[in-house]
Write an enzyme that holds these catalytic residues in place. Sequence first.
Site, PDB file in Angstrom:
ATOM      1  N   LYS A 284      82.463 -10.697  84.484  1.00 52.83           N
ATOM      2  CA  LYS A 284      83.132  -9.674  83.665  1.00 52.83           C
ATOM      3  C   LYS A 284      84.522  -9.521  84.275  1.00 52.83           C
ATOM      4  CE  LYS A 284      82.858  -4.734  82.430  1.00 52.83           C
ATOM      5  NZ  LYS A 284      82.001  -3.537  82.356  1.00 52.83           N
ATOM      6  N   GLU A 288      87.318  -2.958  81.617  1.00 49.73           N
ATOM      7  CA  GLU A 288      86.893  -1.686  82.218  1.00 49.73           C
ATOM      8  C   GLU A 288      87.162  -1.666  83.724  1.00 49.73           C
ATOM      9  OE1 GLU A 288      82.808  -1.401  80.751  1.00 49.73           O
ATOM     10  OE2 GLU A 288      83.524  -0.558  78.868  1.00 49.73           O
ATOM     11  N   ASP A 367      80.317  -2.110  70.719  1.00 52.45           N
ATOM     12  CA  ASP A 367      79.489  -2.025  71.919  1.00 52.45           C
ATOM     13  C   ASP A 367      78.060  -1.583  71.628  1.00 52.45           C
ATOM     14  OD1 ASP A 367      78.777  -2.119  74.534  1.00 52.45           O
ATOM     15  OD2 ASP A 367      79.852  -0.330  75.158  1.00 52.45           O
ATOM     16  N   GLU A 395      70.912   1.652  75.433  1.00 52.57           N
ATOM     17  CA  GLU A 395      72.032   2.520  75.814  1.00 52.57           C
ATOM     18  C   GLU A 395      72.449   3.475  74.694  1.00 52.57           C
ATOM     19  OE1 GLU A 395      75.457   0.391  77.234  1.00 52.57           O
ATOM     20  OE2 GLU A 395      76.673   2.203  77.383  1.00 52.57           O
TER      21      GLU A 395
END
EC number: 3.2.1.131
Length: 683
Positions: A284, A288, A367, A395
């Site tokens: 990743k 973020e 997402d 999530e």
Amino acid sequence: MSSKKYNMWLQYQPILNTTCKKHYQKMLTTLYVNGNAPTIQSAEQELTDAIFTMLGQRITSKSDMDHATIVIGNIEEISSLLSNDHIARLAEMNEEGYLVIENQGKIIISGNSDAAVLYGVHHLLRNMQLEQDLISLAVFEQPKNQFRMLNQWDNLNGSVERGYSGKSIFYQNGKIVKDKTRIKDYARYLSSVGINAISINNVNVWEEESYFITKKYLPEIREIADIFRAYGITLYLSINFASPMTIDGMSTADPLNQSVQNWWKDKIAEIYHYIPDFGGFIVKADSENRPGPFTYNRDHADGANMLAKAFEPYGGKVIWRCFVYNHLQDWRDRTTDRARAAYDHFKPLDGKFHENVILQIKNGPMDFQVREGVSPLIGAMPNTNQMIEFQVAQEYTGQQIDLCYLLPQWKQILQFDTYIKGAGTTIAEIVAGTIHTYKYSGIAAVSNIGGDDENWTGNTLAQANLYGYGRLIWNPDLSAEEIAQEWIVQTFGNKKEVSNTLGEMLLNSWEIYENYTAPLGVGWMVTPGVHYGPNIDGYEYSKWGGTYHFADRDGVGVDRTKETGTGFTTQYAEPNQNLYNDVSKCPDELLLFFHHVPYKYTLKNSKTIIQHIYDTHFKGFEQVEDLIKKWDSLADLIDEERFKNVQNRLKQQKNNAREWRDQINTYFYRKSGVADKQNRAIY
Ligand code: GCV
């Protein structure tokens, strides 16, 4: 540890149907095993243990195959038991293809690799748990997808990012766990549904986890790799792109810098010294707050290729995530759009990645929302290996408190026709590598397990998602219903009422969840950071203010059209581009994902947007009440512990649904000033 909740779908309950039991007892008495690779040993162990608990008899080992009633092993030695046709069919299948056949009372399980034999054994055991006839069995199976992966988002301190089932089974208090029994059992479950790859640490790699690729941790990680290997599962690690700086204090992590390249070469050589069949890295980067090649004005191909080159001598892979977007972007003026980001970043790089790089792309452009469009990047890079990423962890879909069986959602995504190479260019075919003939491709997903609670997934019913994920990516033609039924019978036993009632509960649960949460594909509206419970205007990055849905007094939704919006619709191939861009054609369920429309706009279902919002929210809550009734009706048919676990979660779900219903209805009533046609109370 062994309890009903711990055993998930591998209950191996005593067979109750006496005819069936007698038939199995007669057939399955002696075993001949060819080969002694760890995977074959696992297969033998699973088979003997399972037969003992299901039939109450120990099978005895035979040293010659002629006198054994079950023969398992790779093809070479046992080919004399097979017909030319069997051998030819096996030869046509891929490396993981297997056969399970019954021939004159003998069960033969073989395959093109040791792992394939293990899959074949699980096929037989599944058939037995489902109480199916073994006479004339002639099964030839191979997985549709090459990579069938799970990503753990586990941290060394024992927490799990987006974990809803307690602490990590891999780490505790800053250390790798000493007792690895649970990891072994996890490997058993995963192999039983055909998972063949796992990454064992969070894609957000923090300071200490950066050292996983050093001798401080590699000896113990090797032990974990050994466990998974024995179940046909290859181990991967997530890495910190800035490792040369974090681990060795270098001044740069620039992928084009020679010393950085050498550092990675040495590092990867060191890893293979410990784990000779190490799978590779998952990365990743530039996402973020994670470091990445952008810091050095390099692109993602530069970053991925640096690692890929170092992996080449060992056959290792670089799984590079496309979840790259500027999380600080200010999109209030609607000229920028997070949904566009993955495509905008990666599409121009098609063909620039090494052949051992695979791009991992989330199923939707935002997402893992309860509903969003399918990511237009999937299939849009004919010259770059790709795999899709799902999220088994719930999530945004109820966090394993609320029931949300995700198979119908995944099926829909896999069946989505991109038209990238004409009709039939479905996501399922693209990620299987049949459209662009990718060298490597497949499916990955964020896992939903933890270890605090013996039942692995917090909510017992969330085990269906893990089971179903494995089964579906092995064979995307299986229906969500078939998978649910398989799971129910293996988990709770063969009871018609349980199958019918629970089957219905599972299959409707995604729609129910959608009904009482964010409407018509607009997504979010959740508590920022936590991602559970309603917070309609909640925006993750509040520095800018703003919302995800742009509701005002006139209307709601995100304009992603090419004429007046963000232009995201142009990333789809025709006719999808036109379908989504044209408000009159856009499917209802995604209308607010693609368009900003007035509250009184009429949907294809003939309701206005505002009335649809009211109706679905009242209905969703009632449907949860009905789920509770349905579950309660099974009280006498399910053991108390698992029954109470689910009952308790459903109660919480009801509170959640009530909160969503009331907040959403009130919010839109106040914004729009339009009353509910049925005059129901809006708080
Ligand atoms: C691992 C979302 C989640 C993050 C997750 C991220 C990702 O933003 O909320 O927890 O980080 O996706 O997929 O990398």
